[in-house]
Each structure stands twice: as structure tokens, then as C-alpha cells.
Design an enzyme around this catalytic site. Structure first.
Site, PDB file in Angstrom:
ATOM      1  N   SER A  86       0.842  -1.196   0.000  1.00  0.00           N
ATOM      2  CA  SER A  86       0.000   0.000   0.000  1.00  0.00           C
ATOM      3  C   SER A  86       0.871   1.238   0.000  1.00  0.00           C
ATOM      4  O   SER A  86       1.966   1.245   0.574  1.00  0.00           O
ATOM      5  CB  SER A  86      -0.893   0.029   1.237  1.00  0.00           C
ATOM      6  OG  SER A  86      -1.518   1.304   1.340  1.00  0.00           O
TER       7      SER A  86
ATOM      8  N   TYR B 180      -3.145  -0.617   9.924  1.00  0.00           N
ATOM      9  CA  TYR B 180      -3.056  -1.003   8.507  1.00  0.00           C
ATOM     10  C   TYR B 180      -1.640  -0.757   7.964  1.00  0.00           C
ATOM     11  O   TYR B 180      -1.065  -1.625   7.299  1.00  0.00           O
ATOM     12  CB  TYR B 180      -4.089  -0.201   7.709  1.00  0.00           C
ATOM     13  CG  TYR B 180      -4.156  -0.553   6.244  1.00  0.00           C
ATOM     14  CD1 TYR B 180      -4.670  -1.775   5.823  1.00  0.00           C
ATOM     15  CD2 TYR B 180      -3.715   0.337   5.273  1.00  0.00           C
ATOM     16  CE1 TYR B 180      -4.741  -2.094   4.469  1.00  0.00           C
ATOM     17  CE2 TYR B 180      -3.793   0.027   3.922  1.00  0.00           C
ATOM     18  CZ  TYR B 180      -4.301  -1.190   3.523  1.00  0.00           C
ATOM     19  OH  TYR B 180      -4.369  -1.501   2.188  1.00  0.00           O
TER      20      TYR B 180
HETATM   21  P1  NDP Z   1     -11.485  -5.525  -1.985  1.00  0.00           P
HETATM   22  O1  NDP Z   1     -12.003  -5.438  -0.585  1.00  0.00           O
HETATM   23  O2  NDP Z   1     -12.185  -4.781  -3.067  1.00  0.00           O
HETATM   24  O3  NDP Z   1     -11.340  -7.067  -2.401  1.00  0.00           O
HETATM   25  C1  NDP Z   1     -10.719  -7.921  -1.485  1.00  0.00           C
HETATM   26  C2  NDP Z   1     -10.504  -9.270  -2.091  1.00  0.00           C
HETATM   27  O4  NDP Z   1      -9.768 -10.053  -1.129  1.00  0.00           O
HETATM   28  C3  NDP Z   1     -11.797 -10.009  -2.365  1.00  0.00           C
HETATM   29  O5  NDP Z   1     -11.569 -10.882  -3.451  1.00  0.00           O
HETATM   30  C4  NDP Z   1     -12.005 -10.787  -1.063  1.00  0.00           C
HETATM   31  O6  NDP Z   1     -12.748 -11.989  -1.221  1.00  0.00           O
HETATM   32  C5  NDP Z   1     -10.580 -11.129  -0.703  1.00  0.00           C
HETATM   33  N1  NDP Z   1     -10.389 -11.327   0.725  1.00  0.00           N
HETATM   34  C6  NDP Z   1     -10.669 -10.470   1.730  1.00  0.00           C
HETATM   35  N2  NDP Z   1     -10.385 -11.042   2.911  1.00  0.00           N
HETATM   36  C7  NDP Z   1      -9.917 -12.274   2.632  1.00  0.00           C
HETATM   37  C8  NDP Z   1      -9.495 -13.363   3.427  1.00  0.00           C
HETATM   38  N3  NDP Z   1      -9.496 -13.294   4.754  1.00  0.00           N
HETATM   39  N4  NDP Z   1      -9.088 -14.494   2.811  1.00  0.00           N
HETATM   40  C9  NDP Z   1      -9.117 -14.593   1.460  1.00  0.00           C
HETATM   41  N5  NDP Z   1      -9.522 -13.602   0.654  1.00  0.00           N
HETATM   42  C10 NDP Z   1      -9.928 -12.463   1.238  1.00  0.00           C
HETATM   43  O7  NDP Z   1      -9.963  -5.045  -1.857  1.00  0.00           O
HETATM   44  P2  NDP Z   1      -8.996  -4.303  -2.903  1.00  0.00           P
HETATM   45  O8  NDP Z   1      -9.063  -4.937  -4.237  1.00  0.00           O
HETATM   46  O9  NDP Z   1      -9.197  -2.844  -2.766  1.00  0.00           O
HETATM   47  O10 NDP Z   1      -7.585  -4.601  -2.211  1.00  0.00           O
HETATM   48  C11 NDP Z   1      -6.716  -5.635  -2.645  1.00  0.00           C
HETATM   49  C12 NDP Z   1      -5.372  -5.426  -1.961  1.00  0.00           C
HETATM   50  O11 NDP Z   1      -4.870  -4.129  -2.283  1.00  0.00           O
HETATM   51  C13 NDP Z   1      -5.441  -5.485  -0.433  1.00  0.00           C
HETATM   52  O12 NDP Z   1      -4.292  -6.149   0.058  1.00  0.00           O
HETATM   53  C14 NDP Z   1      -5.444  -4.025  -0.031  1.00  0.00           C
HETATM   54  O13 NDP Z   1      -4.939  -3.837   1.270  1.00  0.00           O
HETATM   55  C15 NDP Z   1      -4.538  -3.437  -1.099  1.00  0.00           C
HETATM   56  N6  NDP Z   1      -4.707  -2.000  -1.323  1.00  0.00           N
HETATM   57  C16 NDP Z   1      -5.888  -1.473  -1.793  1.00  0.00           C
HETATM   58  C17 NDP Z   1      -6.005  -0.115  -2.005  1.00  0.00           C
HETATM   59  C18 NDP Z   1      -7.246   0.522  -2.508  1.00  0.00           C
HETATM   60  O14 NDP Z   1      -7.313   1.783  -2.511  1.00  0.00           O
HETATM   61  N7  NDP Z   1      -8.237  -0.215  -2.955  1.00  0.00           N
HETATM   62  C19 NDP Z   1      -4.869   0.811  -1.742  1.00  0.00           C
HETATM   63  C20 NDP Z   1      -3.682   0.154  -1.288  1.00  0.00           C
HETATM   64  C21 NDP Z   1      -3.621  -1.196  -1.088  1.00  0.00           C
HETATM   65  P3  NDP Z   1     -14.374 -12.030  -1.136  1.00  0.00           P
HETATM   66  O15 NDP Z   1     -14.865 -11.485  -2.454  1.00  0.00           O
HETATM   67  O16 NDP Z   1     -14.705 -13.475  -0.957  1.00  0.00           O
HETATM   68  O17 NDP Z   1     -14.764 -11.169   0.019  1.00  0.00           O
END
Ligand code: NDP
Length: 245
Positions: free
Chosen positions: A140, A154
């Protein structure tokens, strides 16, 4: 195509950055397994899209907080596709809260997914990765620059991935495996929608002045996964619109 014959596993591939990454790696030629925790229907949609590209795909329910489940997901991927070349550690949970209000239960819950889960799945994957293997972890922009209060837990969880990435690059480098991070800035997903209450402030903190798209993050992952990225390791590629400038 750059990833022809390769197999990728993307954690959290049912939505957001993970879904875009799974699709992009498939467009580049890889067969792709993805994990999800709750959204079987969304995971199935991504699988269908990958299959429509002519690639093999597999969705696996595996909560990253469950080390045995993520290890089993690695084994299921190898059992289905016969190999593993690219691991994308994308699954993560967000957290915003003041430091003194953050409970130890919050700490355990966030670290279980963002840190312990990454360790567990990477450990299982490392047993299968060979020459040309790739580990790419989604960090991030708050690892480089924390823009305001409420981010201690975080930011701590994502900063831990920087240490893991550098140490693993040393450990896996002799086997021809690269280990890198991609730091997204504010990216339009369910976790951080571009029309959310704090979106305008986040966009204003970037140099470009807008949110990124999941596909823009996925293209950085695709580069690191490709043969063109073979000499890049222990590196961080920021896709943050200049958030850290
Ligand atoms: P979303 O919340 O939109 O999607 C999260 C995804 O991860 C979903 O596919 C979800 O599955 C899955 N997930 C969540 N928890 C778990 C778990 N415990 N075990 C397995 N799968 C899990 O997140 P983003 O796409 O925004 O984020 C993706 C990554 O990018 C993360 O690591 C986040 O911290 C990082 N990030 C995001 C930013 C942003 O602005 N969006 C900025 C910086 C970093 P399901 O659909 O089943 O819930």
C-alpha cells in the site's frame, strides 16, 4: 504471450485488484487459480471470464486467516494445473481507526490476513516455485507515506510485507525466484470506492489527482510476473498516482 505455460495463484481474486490481476495474468497467457473468502458468485464470474480467454481457471475458498486453508489452496492449484510459477499475495483487509481506540482483537484480525496469511501461503508456494518463479505482494502507498491519522494498524501490517519481501528475495534469489511488492495508491474497489466519503481527499493527495483503476495496478503485477521483470527483485513498484511524492 509472456506467461504462456505458466500457472498463477492470486489470493483474494474474486473482486477488486485481485480480480483484475487474475484476468490480466490470464490475458498474458497464464492459467490462474484464485482464492476468495465469502463471494463464491463473484469468484465464479472471474473464473468464467478467464475460461472465455481460453485459459484454465480455478476458484478456491480459502480464508487467508486460516494457514491450513491457504496451504491447501496452494496444493489444490498444483494438483489441478501441475505446477506453480507466480504467487500474487493480494488478499487483504483494510482498517481505519485511531491508535488508542484500536483493540488487540483488531490487531490480531488484521495481522491474521495481511501478515500471517501472506507468510503461510508464500511458505506453501515456495515449495513449488522453480527457476523463473515470482512472488508479488500487494502492499500500500501508506507504507511510503501515511497521509493522516487512523492508519497505524493497517500501515504496520503492510510495512511488515516490505521486510518479508527483502528477506525472501535473498532467500529465494539463488533459486531464480524474484520477490517484489506493488504499492497501490487509492484504487477504485469495494474496499475504497472512488465515490466514497473520503475519496476526494485521497485523490487530491496524489500528483495525478485521481483514483487508480484495478487494471492499472494489475499491469504492474503483470510486468513483474513477466520475463521482462526477471532482474527486478526486492523492489517496490508504486502505482499510486504520485501519492508518495
Ligand atoms: P477488496 O475489498 O475490493 O477485495 C478484497 C478481495 O480479497 C476479495 O476478493 C475478497 O474476497 C478477498 N479477501 C478479503 N479477505 C480475505 C481473506 N481473509 N481471505 C481470502 N480472501 C480475502 O480489496 P482491494 O481490491 O481494494 O484490495 C486488494 C489489496 O490491495 C489489499 O491487500 C489491499 O490492502 C490493497 N490496497 C488497496 C487499495 C485501494 O485503494 N483499494 C490501496 C492500497 C492497497 P471475497 O470477495 O470473498 O470477500
Amino acid at each position: 504471450m509472456t506467461l504462456d505455460g505458466k500457472v498463477a495463484l492470486v489470493t483474494g481474486g474474486s473482486r477488486g485488484i485481485g480480480a483484475a490481476t487474475a484476468l490480466r495474468l490470464a490475458e498474458d497467457g497464464a492459467d490462474v487459480a484464485l482464492t476468495y473468502v465469502n463471494n463464491a458468485a463473484r469468484a465464479a464470474e472471474v473464473v468464467d471470464k478467464i475460461k472465455n480467454l481460453g485459459r484454465r481457471a480455478l476458484a478456491i475458498q480459502a480464508d487467508s486467516a486460516d494457514a491450513a486453508a491457504v496451504s491447501a489452496a496452494v496444493e489444490a492449484t498444483v494438483a489441478e494445473f501441475g505446477r506453480l510459477d507466480v504467487l500474487v499475495n493480494n488478499a487483504g483487509v483494510g482498517f481505519v481507526g485511531g491508535f488508542t481506540e484500536t483493540s488487540i482483537e483488531d490487531v490480531d484480525r488484521v495481522l491474521a490476513v495481511n501478515v500471517r496469511g501472506v507468510f503461510a501461503v508464500t511458505k506453501a508456494a515456495a515449495a513449488h516455485l522453480g527457476e523463473g518463479g515470482r512472488v508479488i505482494t500487494i502492499g500500500s502507498c501508506v507504507t511510503d507515506r501515511v497521509p493522516g491519522p487512523g492508519m497505524a494498524l493497517y500501515a504496520m501490517s503492510k510495512a511488515a510485507m516490505a521486510g518479508l519481501t527483502k528477506a525472501l528475495a535473498r532467500e529465494l534469489g539463488p533459486r531464480g525466484i524474484t520477490v517484489n511488492m506493488v504499492h497501490p495508491g487509492p484504487t477504485d474497489t469495494d474496499m475504497n470506492p472512488a465515490d466514497g466519503p473520503y475519496a476526494a481527499d485521497q485523490a487530491a493527495m496524489t500528483a495525478i489527482g485521481r483514483y487508480g483503476t484495478p487494471a492499472e495496478v494489475a499491469s504492474a503485477v503483470a510486468y513483474l510476473a513477466s520475463p521482462a521483470g526477471a532482474y527486478v527483485t526486492a523492489a517496490t513498484l508504486s502505482v499510486d498516482g504520485g501519492h508518495a511524492a
